[in-house]
Write a protein that holds these residues in place. Structure first.
Motif, PDB file in Angstrom:
ATOM      1  N   LYS A  26      49.911  66.097  61.044  1.00  0.00           N
ATOM      2  CA  LYS A  26      48.959  65.116  61.567  1.00  0.00           C
ATOM      3  C   LYS A  26      48.212  64.413  60.433  1.00  0.00           C
ATOM      4  N   GLU A  82      31.842  69.712  57.156  1.00  0.00           N
ATOM      5  CA  GLU A  82      31.091  69.443  58.379  1.00  0.00           C
ATOM      6  C   GLU A  82      30.569  67.999  58.385  1.00  0.00           C
ATOM      7  N   ILE A  83      30.082  67.544  57.235  1.00  0.00           N
ATOM      8  CA  ILE A  83      29.602  66.156  57.137  1.00  0.00           C
ATOM      9  C   ILE A  83      30.774  65.191  57.352  1.00  0.00           C
ATOM     10  N   THR A  89      31.743  65.147  61.002  1.00  0.00           N
ATOM     11  CA  THR A  89      30.757  64.459  61.845  1.00  0.00           C
ATOM     12  C   THR A  89      30.945  62.949  61.767  1.00  0.00           C
ATOM     13  N   LYS A 145      20.675  57.213  61.893  1.00  0.00           N
ATOM     14  CA  LYS A 145      20.299  58.470  62.545  1.00  0.00           C
ATOM     15  C   LYS A 145      21.164  59.631  62.052  1.00  0.00           C
ATOM     16  N   LEU A 146      22.449  59.351  61.860  1.00  0.00           N
ATOM     17  CA  LEU A 146      23.338  60.376  61.299  1.00  0.00           C
ATOM     18  C   LEU A 146      22.907  60.756  59.887  1.00  0.00           C
ATOM     19  N   GLY A 147      22.388  59.779  59.150  1.00  0.00           N
ATOM     20  CA  GLY A 147      22.002  60.027  57.757  1.00  0.00           C
ATOM     21  C   GLY A 147      22.957  59.397  56.765  1.00  0.00           C
ATOM     22  N   ALA A 187      19.039  61.341  53.301  1.00  0.00           N
ATOM     23  CA  ALA A 187      19.492  62.701  53.604  1.00  0.00           C
ATOM     24  C   ALA A 187      19.554  63.602  52.363  1.00  0.00           C
ATOM     25  N   THR A 234      22.296  64.279  50.312  1.00  0.00           N
ATOM     26  CA  THR A 234      23.509  65.104  50.204  1.00  0.00           C
ATOM     27  C   THR A 234      24.040  65.031  48.769  1.00  0.00           C
ATOM     28  N   ALA A 244      44.171  69.318  71.672  1.00  0.00           N
ATOM     29  CA  ALA A 244      45.343  69.750  70.905  1.00  0.00           C
ATOM     30  C   ALA A 244      46.193  70.713  71.738  1.00  0.00           C
ATOM     31  N   GLU A 245      47.371  71.000  71.242  1.00  0.00           N
ATOM     32  CA  GLU A 245      48.258  71.922  71.948  1.00  0.00           C
ATOM     33  C   GLU A 245      47.717  73.349  71.807  1.00  0.00           C
ATOM     34  N   ASP A 295      42.983  74.391  66.437  1.00  0.00           N
ATOM     35  CA  ASP A 295      41.785  73.763  65.892  1.00  0.00           C
ATOM     36  C   ASP A 295      40.626  74.243  66.743  1.00  0.00           C
ATOM     37  N   GLU A 315      28.369  72.447  74.545  1.00  0.00           N
ATOM     38  CA  GLU A 315      27.675  71.546  73.625  1.00  0.00           C
ATOM     39  C   GLU A 315      26.613  70.749  74.395  1.00  0.00           C
ATOM     40  N   LYS A 339      27.089  74.777  64.175  1.00  0.00           N
ATOM     41  CA  LYS A 339      27.097  73.402  64.722  1.00  0.00           C
ATOM     42  C   LYS A 339      25.850  73.180  65.570  1.00  0.00           C
ATOM     43  N   PRO A 365      25.980  64.662  74.206  1.00  0.00           N
ATOM     44  CA  PRO A 365      25.381  65.392  73.085  1.00  0.00           C
ATOM     45  C   PRO A 365      25.256  64.526  71.836  1.00  0.00           C
ATOM     46  N   TYR A 395      25.169  63.706  67.716  1.00  0.00           N
ATOM     47  CA  TYR A 395      25.899  64.151  66.523  1.00  0.00           C
ATOM     48  C   TYR A 395      24.895  64.882  65.645  1.00  0.00           C
ATOM     49  N   PRO A 396      25.294  65.971  65.030  1.00  0.00           N
ATOM     50  CA  PRO A 396      24.365  66.590  64.077  1.00  0.00           C
ATOM     51  C   PRO A 396      24.107  65.616  62.935  1.00  0.00           C
ATOM     52  N   SER A 397      22.848  65.516  62.496  1.00  0.00           N
ATOM     53  CA  SER A 397      22.558  64.642  61.359  1.00  0.00           C
ATOM     54  C   SER A 397      22.879  65.394  60.072  1.00  0.00           C
ATOM     55  N   PHE A 398      23.028  64.634  58.979  1.00  0.00           N
ATOM     56  CA  PHE A 398      23.339  65.287  57.694  1.00  0.00           C
ATOM     57  C   PHE A 398      22.217  66.236  57.290  1.00  0.00           C
ATOM     58  N   ILE A 453      22.724  69.305  59.233  1.00  0.00           N
ATOM     59  CA  ILE A 453      23.844  70.102  58.711  1.00  0.00           C
ATOM     60  C   ILE A 453      23.399  70.907  57.492  1.00  0.00           C
ATOM     61  N   LYS A 466      22.301  75.736  57.226  1.00  0.00           N
ATOM     62  CA  LYS A 466      22.701  76.830  56.334  1.00  0.00           C
ATOM     63  C   LYS A 466      21.582  77.832  56.137  1.00  0.00           C
TER      64      LYS A 466
END
Lengths: 391, 260
Positions: A7, A25-26, A29, A61-63, A75, A77, B15-16, B32, B40, B73, B185, B187-190, B193, B197
């Motif tokens: 893929k 992850e970033i 997203t 908004k995502l950053g 952000a 990063t 996905a399969e 995946d 979510e 997440k 839902p 999206y998680p922001s940077f 993220i 941690k």
């Protein structure tokens, strides 16, 4: 026996294994946002020369905007994450990546690096949120690779400055709330922040482009524009100011090009798997496999080069000539991949239903802007011979 | 306010998906894995409540090591802390075992006001775990919510199922399961993220959750998959050439199969 096609051709070398969880992850997203909000419409936007400005606050908004800068709502990063975001953005469309590059690396970075505290407070939070849009005026109609010859000039008038001249090929120009404009002064090149609506400052969008159609490109005109001294970027003097910004943007481009190449190759692999001629999928023919294999090899190399340069940047030891290696190689490889992928798609390849020709057309701009392939070749040439051949 | 969200990591529904040949459990090797999309939305609902009332959101998940990604997440989306129940002995756990374990994990959070879950997960689709968890915790259960409000110590939900719609109301603490219609839902922001941690995740096993349990006696899988066969490939359809009688042929075909 037949198996399933890969893929993502970057999976062959397990490129993701050299990334951290946070970087992945970033990247994921950004990819998911684009799959939801951009990919379903991008063909239409490209055809209609439409820039989806309404997405700017969502990207904020995502950053994404100015994501690699610290403070002021950014952000913060690392550089590799910024590169991976550019990779995904350009996998959707180079026009979108160009918008983000100009906003974050040219407009915001110029203010962040060279601006006064007041300028940073005024502009950076709004630019990071996508509430305001920025642009960056360096190139002029007659001065591209040689910006030192620029004719735009700012002269003192009492405490103020009077700005005259014009800028060309300015991404986001027509919609920008603030322009970073570079001009000759008595003591060398200086930068100024010119807000939209300042008397004497006008813009005109460039029509009939065959490339980056989903992004806005404009001319900027300055006719006796009066600016207070507080509009000047106080810490930038000489060409080092704008060139430092270009290095930031080129860094994003050398990742972005990998995205355009990957997306083209994914489209070609999927098509070759489903297109049946002479009773078998064309992916089972040797000539198609040679194309796919060669492109996968060159794309993997470009991706590894990008990540390597990202690691150097995160260690604060990247040099401009190294960025030139990345920009030169990765854009050159990406445009070759996009064009080759078009051939695998046959006649269908000229339709906007498929991405490769759109990517190839976009990459024509990417090949030229932020330092032409020729200029980067000569920068690398100078780095290895000690001889400057571009003058 | 203390809110707990129950989430599960599942194979990407786009996905399969395959079952392992040994015990017909999900083959996670090649899948995946993603945060279940209905769960979510339960997390999103918890975070929206957190924005309107002062709340702490704890995300709870049972699953192998990789399930930590699903927890992270939700932490990246904005939840405060996580509990990860990770124990090899839970491989193949059925609905009842899963619910017992999740209920025990919820009890660890202490005084809770609201437990949120998806009304089903996209892999198992038994759609029973939230109800069993509510029963084990002695909470009122409000299932299949497509809209939710919390006010003055009560939860109110619009319940939507194939059989119709109803407005349900219950005192807190309560358990609410939501449908995929409830929200979109974020999206998680940077920043989210990167902050995720540093948020605490408590990893526990069965010995932590059931210190007094008899190991052999606890893990009774009351259900077991004894056989699984792949869906047969679709047979070729019937092609009807319309010479004026196509409508009649179609109706006859449907009548023969008792479809009309």
């Amino acid at each position: 026996m037949s198996g399933k096609p890969l893929k993502d051709p970057l999976d062959l070398l397990d490129i993701a294994s050299v990334l951290t969880d946070e970087e992945r992850e970033i990247q994921a997203t950004v990819a998911r946002f684009l799959a939801d909000r951009v990919r379903p419409h991008i063909g239409e936007w490209f055809e209609n020369a439409h820039f989806a400005r309404e997405l700017a606050p969502e990207l904020g908004k995502l950053g994404v905007l100015g994501m690699h800068l610290e403070g002021y709502g950014c952000a913060g990063t690392n550089a590799v994450s910024y590169g991976l975001a550019c990779l995904e953005l350009e996998a959707a469309d180079s026009g979108f990546r160009s918008f983000v590059s100009v906003q974050g690396s040219l407009s915001m970075f110029s203010i962040w690096k060279w601006g006064s505290e007041e300028q940073k407070q005024e502009w950076l939070p709004r630019l990071a949120a996508g509430e305001a849009i920025g642009c960056f005026g360096l190139t002029e109609p007659d001065f591209g690779s040689n910006p030192s010859g620029m004719r735009t000039r700012a002269v003192r008038d009492g405490d103020d400055w009077i700005l005259n001249g014009s800028k060309m090929w300015i991404t986001n120009g027509g919609i920008a709330d603030v322009a970073t404009v570079w001009a000759q002064t008595e003591d060398g090149v200086r930068g100024f922040l010119v807000p939209r609506g300042t008397p004497g400052f006008t813009t005109q969008d460039i029509k009939q482009k065959m490339s980056l159609r989903a992004s806005i490109t404009s001319e900027l005109y300055f006719d006796n524009v009066r600016l207070p001294d507080s509009a000047r970027l106080p810490h930038a003097q000489g060409l080092r100011g704008p060139l430092s910004c270009l290095n930031e943007a080129r860094f994003g481009i050398l990742f972005g090009a990998v995205g355009a190449g990957r997306d083209s190759l994914q489209a070609a692999i999927e098509y070759a798997d489903s297109r049946v001629q002479f009773d078998k999928p064309i992916s089972a023919f040797q000539l198609t496999q040679k194309k796919l294999a060669d492109m996968t090899v060159s794309l993997g190399g470009a991706a590894l080069l990008a990540v390597h340069l990202g690691r150097l940047k995160d260690q604060h030891r990247i040099r401009p000539e190294q960025i030139s290696v990345g920009k030169l190689n990765n854009v050159r490889e990406a445009i070759a991949i996009a064009r080759e992928c078009r051939t695998i798609l046959g006649a269908n390849g000229v339709s906007l239903e498929y991405s490769p020709l759109r990517h190839a057309n976009n990459l024509e701009s990417v090949l030229t802007y932020e330092g032409t392939g020729e200029m980067h070749t000569l920068v690398v040439g100078q780095a290895i011979t000690g001889q400057a051949a571009f003058r | 306010m203390n809110i707990v969200v129950l989430v599960k990591q599942v194979p990407d529904s786009g996905a399969e998906r395959t079952l392992s040949t040994d015990d017909h459990t999900l083959d996670r090797e090649d899948a995946d894995l993603v945060l279940d999309e209905i769960n979510e939305r339960a997390a999103e609902e918890a975070l929206r409540l957190k924005e309107s009332v002062d709340a702490e959101v704890t995300v709870v998940s049972m699953g192998p090591d990789s399930a930590l990604e699903a927890i992270r997440k939700v932490l990246a989306m904005g939840a405060d802390r996580g509990i990860h129940v990770c124990d090899d002995r839970l491989h193949g756990a059925d609905v009842l075992t899963t619910a017992k374990v999740l209920a025990a994990a919820v009890r660890r959070v202490g005084d809770i006001d609201l437990v949120l879950a998806g009304n089903a997960t996209t892999d198992g689709q038994a759609s029973a775990v939230p109800a069993v968890v509510a029963d084990l915790l002695g909470l009122p259960q409000v299932t299949h919510a497509r809209e939710l409000t919390v006010d003055a110590g009560r939860v109110r939900a619009e319940r939507q199922t194939e059989n119709g719609e109803a407005t349900l109301d219950a005192p807190l603490p309560a358990l609410v399961s939501v449908t995929e219609k409830i929200n979109d839902p974020r999206y998680p922001s940077f920043k989210g993220i990167m902050a995720a941690k540093k948020k605490p995740v408590d990893t526990v096993d069965l010995d932590d959750l059931f210190p007094d349990a008899d190991d052999a006696g606890f893990l009774v899988a009351r259900t077991r998959v004894v056989e699984a066969v792949p869906r047969p490939p679709r047979a070729a359809g019937i092609r009807i050439t319309d010479d004026g009688s196509a409508g009649r042929q179609l109706v006859e075909h449907l009548i023969a199969r008792k479809l009309v």
